[in-house]
Motif scaffolding. Structure first.
Motif, PDB file in Angstrom:
ATOM      1  N   ARG A   1      -0.299   5.255   8.015  1.00  0.00           N
ATOM      2  CA  ARG A   1      -0.930   4.164   7.279  1.00  0.00           C
ATOM      3  C   ARG A   1       0.042   3.218   6.587  1.00  0.00           C
ATOM      4  O   ARG A   1      -0.052   2.013   6.720  1.00  0.00           O
ATOM      5  N   ASP A   2       0.937   3.747   5.780  1.00  0.00           N
ATOM      6  CA  ASP A   2       1.776   2.828   5.003  1.00  0.00           C
ATOM      7  C   ASP A   2       3.223   3.278   5.043  1.00  0.00           C
ATOM      8  O   ASP A   2       3.524   4.435   5.370  1.00  0.00           O
ATOM      9  N   ILE A   3       4.100   2.355   4.709  1.00  0.00           N
ATOM     10  CA  ILE A   3       5.547   2.591   4.788  1.00  0.00           C
ATOM     11  C   ILE A   3       6.232   1.868   3.636  1.00  0.00           C
ATOM     12  O   ILE A   3       5.798   0.784   3.239  1.00  0.00           O
ATOM     13  N   ALA A   4       7.278   2.477   3.104  1.00  0.00           N
ATOM     14  CA  ALA A   4       8.036   1.874   2.001  1.00  0.00           C
ATOM     15  C   ALA A   4       9.444   2.440   2.041  1.00  0.00           C
ATOM     16  O   ALA A   4       9.673   3.529   2.564  1.00  0.00           O
TER      17      ALA A   4
ATOM     18  N   SER B   1      -1.651   2.779   0.032  1.00  0.00           N
ATOM     19  CA  SER B   1      -0.555   1.892  -0.372  1.00  0.00           C
ATOM     20  C   SER B   1       0.498   2.701  -1.114  1.00  0.00           C
ATOM     21  O   SER B   1       0.189   3.384  -2.094  1.00  0.00           O
ATOM     22  N   LEU B   2       1.746   2.652  -0.646  1.00  0.00           N
ATOM     23  CA  LEU B   2       2.873   3.346  -1.274  1.00  0.00           C
ATOM     24  C   LEU B   2       3.724   2.313  -2.006  1.00  0.00           C
ATOM     25  O   LEU B   2       4.142   1.329  -1.404  1.00  0.00           O
ATOM     26  N   ASN B   3       3.973   2.538  -3.276  1.00  0.00           N
ATOM     27  CA  ASN B   3       4.755   1.585  -4.067  1.00  0.00           C
ATOM     28  C   ASN B   3       5.693   2.337  -4.991  1.00  0.00           C
ATOM     29  O   ASN B   3       5.236   3.112  -5.843  1.00  0.00           O
TER      30      ASN B   3
ATOM     31  N   CYS C   1      -6.459  -6.626   2.434  1.00  0.00           N
ATOM     32  CA  CYS C   1      -6.160  -6.033   1.120  1.00  0.00           C
ATOM     33  C   CYS C   1      -4.710  -5.580   0.919  1.00  0.00           C
ATOM     34  O   CYS C   1      -4.436  -4.833  -0.018  1.00  0.00           O
ATOM     35  N   ARG C   2      -3.778  -6.032   1.717  1.00  0.00           N
ATOM     36  CA  ARG C   2      -2.386  -5.769   1.357  1.00  0.00           C
ATOM     37  C   ARG C   2      -2.006  -6.775   0.255  1.00  0.00           C
ATOM     38  O   ARG C   2      -2.413  -7.942   0.328  1.00  0.00           O
ATOM     39  N   VAL C   3      -1.283  -6.334  -0.755  1.00  0.00           N
ATOM     40  CA  VAL C   3      -0.914  -7.179  -1.901  1.00  0.00           C
ATOM     41  C   VAL C   3       0.603  -7.128  -2.068  1.00  0.00           C
ATOM     42  O   VAL C   3       1.201  -6.056  -1.979  1.00  0.00           O
TER      43      VAL C   3
ATOM     44  N   SER D   1      -0.155  -1.148  11.435  1.00  0.00           N
ATOM     45  CA  SER D   1      -0.418  -1.124   9.988  1.00  0.00           C
ATOM     46  C   SER D   1       0.763  -1.751   9.255  1.00  0.00           C
ATOM     47  O   SER D   1       1.377  -2.673   9.775  1.00  0.00           O
ATOM     48  N   ASP D   2       1.126  -1.241   8.084  1.00  0.00           N
ATOM     49  CA  ASP D   2       2.047  -2.012   7.238  1.00  0.00           C
ATOM     50  C   ASP D   2       3.484  -1.992   7.758  1.00  0.00           C
ATOM     51  O   ASP D   2       3.889  -1.100   8.500  1.00  0.00           O
ATOM     52  N   LEU D   3       4.235  -2.994   7.318  1.00  0.00           N
ATOM     53  CA  LEU D   3       5.646  -3.120   7.705  1.00  0.00           C
ATOM     54  C   LEU D   3       6.518  -3.244   6.471  1.00  0.00           C
ATOM     55  O   LEU D   3       6.042  -3.554   5.380  1.00  0.00           O
TER      56      LEU D   3
HETATM   57 CA   LIG Z   1       4.067  -0.677   2.368  1.00  0.00          CA
END
Ligand SMILES: [Ca+2]
Ligand SMILES: [Ca+2]
Length: 386
Positions: free
Chosen positions: A357-360, A50-52, A176-178, A305-307
């Motif tokens: 896996r993740d994107i931000a 998870s990238l935040n 488990c995405r929050v 995966s994430d958007l």
């Molecule tokens: Ca993301």
């Protein structure tokens, strides 16, 4: 930092060819091509799930198998690891997965994590490396759970863990995405079916659901199923959540079985069909059925995966578009949507870096994404060609 221009030029040539043909390979019109380059921001990190971005501009990320939370200075590459590591139970698709920073994070240090853990631990040194202590599966698998927790970051210390609730865990499909809602009142949590597909239709189980709670962990009075955190049901393994800036709609990506990964718009109380109906199938025997907006694809999956919705000035012509990454096909997609319809679709990265896996989107308005390697993973960023 290295710049990987080769992939981008090839992609641009591909995009130009597609423009000459007037369509993408998916039959949707391609309106314009944007040149970009991809930089390696950090390498040799452990599976950044998870990238935040934090208010101070640092990129916080979870490492699935080590149970650690890190903060990366994306300008210098300096990495800080917070302590202690969380008692995440790595194995299968589980471990330290989703994270979200509270809207008041700058003042309070409050953050939320969703991770697999167990009520009894057997600490072991995993083969990963000598410092990466994870926790072995307990002898009885029933002791494993997925946990949504609230933590406080104080300096480099994580403290005051408060478990908001627990959900069933499985070797696969732990969601488990929050995500915090744009009005800052609610937390949305995606939860997979924990590899027990019948649970997705069972309102007594939190598996196969998208959940909504207040930020303090209580259940909103206007949730669709009174007294329950369930917001929607009939999900297999939704691992992407994002709010669309102009509409406020919640969108979600969801893994299909061997066909039909889904892009869904998440509407209160609706049933997304799993395991009875799949993808864009227009009707289903379940009540309040909501078909996917788009499926990828009718004969295969891409492991979606994430958007994220793109906002920012660096890629002005991509404003409002959806970007998502994929695992087994290692792709970065861009979609333009109009209402509930996808009107344009292109693949910007096609397995150049392996599983993604993740994107931000960063405060610099560049697009950041992570690879899915157990160790030696990378955090990358896409920026316009300078
Ligand atoms: Ca993301
Ligand atoms: Ca569905």
């Amino acid at each position: 930092m290295s710049i990987d221009r080769v992939c981008c030029r090839l992609l641009v040539i591909g995009a130009l060819l597609a423009m000459m043909l007037g369509v993408t390979s998916f039959g949707l019109p391609l309106v314009h091509a944007q040149e970009f380059e991809i930089e390696v921001v950090k390498e040799n990190v452990y599976l950044p799930w998870s990238l935040n971005f934090a208010p101070d501009g640092r990129l916080f990320f979870t490492s699935r198998d080590t149970g650690e939370i890190h903060a990366l200075d994306v300008t210098t590459g300096d990495l800080v690891t917070f302590t202690p590591r969380l008692p995440a139970r790595a194995g299968g698709e589980g471990g330290l997965l989703g994270m979200e920073l509270d809207p008041d994070f700058a003042q309070t240090g409050v953050l939320y994590v969703c991770y697999s853990t167990a009520t009894q631990y057997l600490p072991v040194i995993r083969a990963l490396n000598t410092t990466a202590v994870a926790h072995a599966w307990p002898a009885t698998s029933d002791l494993a759970v997925n946990r949504l927790s609230r933590l406080v970051l104080s300096g480099t210390q994580l403290r005051d863990e408060q478990v908001l609730f627990t959900m069933p865990h499985g070797p696969r499909h732990n969601g488990c995405r929050v995500l915090v809602s744009p009005d800052e009142r609610y937390l949305f949590i995606s939860m997979g079916d924990a590899a027990e597909d019948d649970r997705a239709q069972n309102l007594n189980s939190l598996s196969g659901k998208i959940l909504r709670i207040n930020r303090d962990g209580s259940i909103p009075a206007d949730n669709p199923f009174p007294g329950s955190p369930i917001w929607t049901l009939g999900h297999r393994n939704p691992q992407g959540l994002a709010f669309q800036p102009d509409t406020g709609w919640l969108w979600s990506t969801e893994h299909g079985p061997d066909t039909r990964d889904e892009l869904n718009i998440i509407k209160k109380g609706e049933n997304y069909g799993w395991p009875i109906c799949l993808g864009v199938q227009p009707t289903c025997s379940v009540a309040n059925y909501e078909p996917a907006v788009r499926e990828f694809y009718s004969d295969r999956t891409i492991a979606i995966s994430d958007l994220v919705f793109y906002t920012g000035s660096a890629f002005a012509q991509w404003q409002g578009d959806i970007f998502f990454v994929t695992l087994k096909t290692g792709r970065l997609y861009r979609l333009e949507v109009d209402g509930e319809e996808v009107v344009q679709e292109e693949i910007l990265v096609n397995n150049t870096y392996g599983r993604l896996r993740d994107i931000a989107v960063g405060p610099d308005s560049y697009i950041y994404f992570s690879t899915d390697a157990l160790d030696k993973a990378k955090i990358l960023r896409m920026k316009p060609v300078s």
